[in-house]
Design an enzyme around this catalytic site. Structure first.
Site, PDB file in Angstrom:
ATOM      1  N   ARG A 141     -12.171  14.546   8.418  1.00  0.00           N
ATOM      2  CA  ARG A 141     -12.984  14.936   7.266  1.00  0.00           C
ATOM      3  C   ARG A 141     -14.447  15.097   7.648  1.00  0.00           C
ATOM      4  NH1 ARG A 141     -11.111  10.455   3.313  1.00  0.00           N
ATOM      5  NH2 ARG A 141      -9.705   9.931   4.988  1.00  0.00           N
ATOM      6  N   HIS A 195     -12.993   2.167   0.273  1.00  0.00           N
ATOM      7  CA  HIS A 195     -12.641   0.950   1.036  1.00  0.00           C
ATOM      8  C   HIS A 195     -13.274  -0.319   0.478  1.00  0.00           C
ATOM      9  CE1 HIS A 195     -12.696   4.267   4.207  1.00  0.00           C
ATOM     10  NE2 HIS A 195     -11.429   3.949   4.087  1.00  0.00           N
ATOM     11  N   GLU A 199      -7.595  -6.039   4.470  1.00  0.00           N
ATOM     12  CA  GLU A 199      -7.463  -5.642   3.063  1.00  0.00           C
ATOM     13  C   GLU A 199      -6.226  -6.272   2.429  1.00  0.00           C
ATOM     14  OE1 GLU A 199      -8.061  -2.036   4.998  1.00  0.00           O
ATOM     15  OE2 GLU A 199      -9.013  -1.096   3.265  1.00  0.00           O
ATOM     16  N   ASN A 215       0.870  -1.176   0.000  1.00  0.00           N
ATOM     17  CA  ASN A 215       0.000   0.000   0.000  1.00  0.00           C
ATOM     18  C   ASN A 215       0.909   1.229   0.000  1.00  0.00           C
ATOM     19  OD1 ASN A 215      -1.816   2.020   0.447  1.00  0.00           O
ATOM     20  ND2 ASN A 215      -2.712   1.137   2.313  1.00  0.00           N
TER      21      ASN A 215
END
Ligand code: AMP
Length: 392
Positions: free
Chosen positions: A230, A180, A376, A10
């Site tokens: 956010r 995601h 993930e 990643n």
């Protein structure tokens, strides 16, 4: 056992997370992080056999980061030869309209990711840097791009379109893509196998609640909850109003909504929900407000998805907050339990944290609720294996 290995990568603009698996059985070998890339005091971390080592040294680019990883793997005897790494899966945040599943990282994929940079200026160049650094170091390994948006590509038009002039949606590909997706895909597969008797076509709402958060009604995902820093969904006039009042450019307001809002902005204390939760129990008014605002927004999405799916069989909580905070799960579930008839086993909820998988609903609850730790990287590695075996 074969010595073949698979890596999940990643790559961000200043960081590079990696996890190494055995190809057979996808057993984790080791993992770590290269951080502060571009700095004299770069950080290189490696966790192997339960032990983490950390080095601070200049890491001026992604190539250096990859060199450090591969040298450490061979010098510590974790890997005999770097060419034992036969497949590398790269996380890519934005696959736009091009990718509805993982793809071989070839010249065409590379060009498409580069073309998508305006939709994701933060991540796309970093993903390409990560890809090139590994390609140079391990050229023989099969490289695969695994897109966060791919799983959401089955959204229907009425779910992904924004009500803006249609020709602008088309011309600029300005639409909802979902976030995601690799995590939601993992959670849905795991949930179907573990809690829904392997039946596809059941109705699941997955709540990935971490520093970035998203919910997915399986087959109809949306973004938009409040997050660490956010704001999540806003009336678009808020941006205009703030820019007028504060004399800020649209880029500055965008920055404020991205980096200084959410838990951090409302609580005035922290983007980390552990701090905000502590503040809540000390009676800090703004921590209470931030927590309630977050729970209300997650609950509203669950309600929206409940209607969209025509009911729900299972709700899944995952990621940093969803996996570790009985408090935030309860705050959310308290806001949906009456309408959905959910009965929570409070004791099980209290005990589910720190990577534990647990069904937290009571046996008589008409809707099941589960905590499932997401993975993930495993999903990325598994797609890399498929590519290596020509089964992508
Ligand atoms: P992630 O992005 O999935 O790694 O999630 C990271 C976030 O999860 C952190 O910033 C915290 O806000 C939150 N988190 C992690 N552990 C806990 C915990 N024990 N209680 C509450 N929130 C947590």
């Amino acid at each position: 056992m074969s010595d073949k290995l698979v890596m999940a990568v990643n790559a961000g603009s200043s960081s590079l997370k990696y996890k190494l698996y055995r190809l057979e059985g996808l057993e984790v070998v080791c993992g770590g992080l290269v951080d502060r890339i571009g700095h004299e005091d770069g950080i290189f971390k490696l966790t192997y056999n339960g032990e983490t080592t950390k080095e601070v040294l200049p890491i001026m680019d992604h190539h250096k980061g990859v060199e450090l990883i591969l040298n450490a793997l061979t010098s510590k005897g974790i890997v005999k030869d770097k060419n034992d790494i036969v497949a590398i899966g790269h996380r890519v945040v934005q696959g736009g309209k091009y990718f509805s599943k993982s793809a071989l990282f070839d010249a065409d994929t590379e060009k498409k990711i580069a073309d998508l940079t305006p939709l994701d200026p933060l991540h796309a160049p970093a993903h390409l840097m990560g890809f090139h650094a590994f390609k140079e170091a391990v050229p023989e390994a099969v490289a695969v791009a695994v897109f966060d948006t791919a799983y959401h590509q089955t959204m229907e038009e009425e779910d992904y379109l924004f009500p803006i002039p249609y020709e602008l949606s088309e011309k600029y590909d300005c639409r909802r893509y979902g976030a995601h997706g690799t995590s939601h895909r993992y959670l849905a597969e795991k949930a179907i196998a573990a809690y829904l008797g392997g039946h596809k076509g059941t109705r699941i709402i997955t709540c990935h609640l971490g520093s970035g958060s998203s919910l997915a009604a399986i087959r109809t995902p949306l973004g938009g909850v409040m997050m660490g820093t956010r704001s999540g969904d806003l009336d678009p006039s808020v941006s205009y109003y703030l820019s007028e009042q504060m004399g800020l450019s649209s880029a500055e307001v965008y920055d404020l909504l991205n980096k200084k809002s959410g838990f951090l902005g409302v609580s005035g204390l922290s983007n980390d929900t552990r701090d905000v939760e502590e503040g809540y129990f000390k009676g800090d008014r703004r921590c209470i407000t931030a927590s309630n605002l977050f729970a209300r927004r997650v609950a509203d999405y669950i309600g929206q998805y409940f209607v969209r799916l025509g009911g729900v069989d299972l709700i899944v909580f995952s990621a940093g907050i969803g996996e570790n905070s009985p408090f935030y799960r309860k705050l959310v579930l308290d806001r949906v339990k009456e309408a959905l008839g959910i009965v929570i086993d409070e004791k099980k909820n209290e005990k589910a944290f720190g990577g534990k998988e647990e069904l937290i609903s009571a046996p008589d609850s008409p809707v099941k609720v589960a905590v499932i730790p997401t993975d993930e990287e495993k999903m990325i590695a598994s797609d890399a294996v498929k590519a290596y075996e020509g089964k992508l």
